[in-house]
Design an enzyme around this catalytic site. Structure first.
Site, PDB file in Angstrom:
ATOM      1  N   GLU A  34      -4.143   2.147  11.578  1.00 38.00           N
ATOM      2  CA  GLU A  34      -3.505   2.029  10.259  1.00 38.00           C
ATOM      3  C   GLU A  34      -3.681   3.343   9.522  1.00 38.00           C
ATOM      4  OE1 GLU A  34      -4.608  -1.192   7.650  1.00 38.00           O
ATOM      5  OE2 GLU A  34      -4.648  -2.645   9.293  1.00 38.00           O
ATOM      6  N   GLU A  91     -10.964  -4.346  10.762  1.00 38.77           N
ATOM      7  CA  GLU A  91     -11.753  -3.963   9.593  1.00 38.77           C
ATOM      8  C   GLU A  91     -12.872  -4.949   9.236  1.00 38.77           C
ATOM      9  OE1 GLU A  91      -8.257  -1.391   7.340  1.00 38.77           O
ATOM     10  OE2 GLU A  91      -9.154  -3.093   6.304  1.00 38.77           O
TER      11      GLU A  91
END
Length: 455
Positions: free
Chosen positions: A359, A171
């Site tokens: 995720e 991320e």
């Protein structure tokens, strides 16, 4: 409720079901065996930064409970474990001496996974930058990209022979914008110029990291994990549609463009290019090294409207109202169709390799009652998003795996320990782990799946 057995049959035999964690969120042991502070250790201990001044000193005590946690993963029947490696354990100052005890811990982790027939998906950077590197500017300094390259090479030289896949970054949107522009994550900067420097040097570090991985292990599948945003306009107006395009470029394009096209988005460069650090010859070629796979972290859609305020900074958007009235306990809108639409949009705009949902999960702060945790809302969330993933496979998209976030409740960054994402409950006083209803459902899914890791 979607039945686990029925859903399992919708996935091909080579699909991978796994669980995911991150080093700083679960390991604890922040001062053990040569580890030195990360930026999150410093940030957590500053008043007003993290809820309740919670920190990662103990977290889930995973560092000291490694074997029992690996047994827990095995008991869930999953085939793969996605974890991150703490740079401050490996090269505590970011540069300089290598800490063998840090490498020894991850040796034990990877060997433990192999002994349990669980695939090892490693992430090299999940936000815990060695604090010492802040002396040179942290991610706003070009030198940090080269420090990362050496760190990546060090890790892969030691562990690469037993890894099944590796990601350079987790991320980067968070470690760039959330950390340097919005000030919500460490190091807590609120400065566009700092963020733009962090953006380019993070992208550069990714490319240098891929080179480091390939130099040590040419056949190890290398990728990156991006929390791409499914951006929707707040209305059908031309202004809001244009705002959504700018938001897409700002939140997605600044990563996908350089990595998969070798260029930053035109609208972004027109607005902010003059404030970027120098993009040196060869940078974009390095950043755009071909990847074997990419990971998508998805939780909630982004809805934006145009901000007509004179002089407002690019991308000039404001948040628009959610469409669904279903929200998780952290306040995020639940809207599963956005996951499918996002994957379709990204594949239409970029030439992407195989994708893993690295995720996906939901925050529900439901406690233990009579030895059980009835987290039906989380179960429903995971089931709905897995159903969308199965739909994508049926449409021909190369979705190769799904990792539930998270294996267990943990340190949820600026929210401290008050927000729980785990399919396993953690009592932070006793460190007792309790598999939640969602965890039992996921276990059934993994065990019914024809290609699964059957016990």
């Amino acid at each position: 409720m979607i039945e686990a057995k029925t859903l399992a049959r919708r996935f091909p035999g080579d699909f991978v079901f796994g669980v995911a964690t991150a080093s700083f969120q679960i390991e604890g042991a922040t001062k053990m065996d040569g580890r030195k502070p990360s930026i999150w250790d410093a940030f957590s201990n500053m008043p007003g930064r993290v809820f309740g001044r919670h920190n990662g000193d103990i977290a889930c005590d995973h560092y000291n409970r490694l074997d029992e946690d690996l047994d827990l993963i095995k008991s869930l029947g999953v085939e793969a474990y996605r974890f991150s490696i703490a740079w401050p354990r490996i090269i505590p100052e970011g540069v300089g001496p290598i800490n063998e005890k840090g490498l020894d811990f991850y040796d034990r982790l990877v060997d433990g996974l192999k002994a349990r027939n669980i695939k090892a998906f490693a992430t090299l950077y999940h936000w815990d930058l060695p604090l010492a590197l802040m002396g040179d500017g942290g991610w706003t300094a070009r030198s940090t990209a080269y420090a990362f390259q050496r760190y990546a090479k060090t890790v892969i030289a030691r562990l690469g022979d037993r890894l099944d896949a590796v990601a350079t970054f987790n991320e980067p949107w968070c470690s760039v914008w959330l950390s340097h522009l919005y000030g919500i994550h460490a190091p807590g900067e609120r400065n566009m110029d700092a963020a733009l420097h962090a953006l380019h040097f993070t992208n550069l570090a990714h490319g240098l990291g891929v080179d480091a991985i390939r130099s040590e292990r040419p056949n190890l599948p290398a990728g990156i994990v991006i929390n791409a945003h499914s951006v929707y306009p707040g209305s059908d107006s031309d202004a809001d549609k244009a705002a959504a395009e700018r938001a897409f470029d700002f939140h997605n394009g600044v990563f996908f463009g350089p990595i998969f096209k070798g260029a930053y988005p035109e609208s972004f460069m027109s607005a902010l290019g003059h404030r970027m650090p120098e993009i040196e010859d060869g940078d974009m070629e390095t950043i755009s090294r071909p990847l074997d796979w990419w990971g998508l972290n998805y939780y909630t859609p982004m809805r934006v409207s145009d901000d007509p305020t004179p002089g407002v900074e690019y991308p000039a958007t404001v948040n628009a109202k959610p469409v669904s009235d279903v929200k998780t306990d952290i306040g995020w809108e639940v809207y599963a169709p956005a996951l499918g639409q996002l994957v379709e949009t990204l594949n239409a705009r970029y030439d992407l390799p195989d994708c893993y949902i690295t995720e996906n999960g939901a925050c529900y702060n439901i406690g233990v009652e009579d030895g059980a945790v009835d987290d039906q809302p989380r179960l429903d969330y995971i089931a709905e998003h897995l159903s969308v993933t199965a739909d994508l496979i049926a449409k021909g998209y190369p979705m190769r795996g799904y990792f539930a976030w998270s294996l267990m409740d943990n340190f949820e960054w600026a929210e401290g320990y008050r927000m729980r994402f785990g399919i396993v409950h953690v009592d932070y006083e006793t460190q007792v782990r309790t598999i939640k209803k969602s965890g039992h459902w996921y276990k059934t899914l993994a065990e019914e799946f024809p290609g699964g890791n059957h016990i």
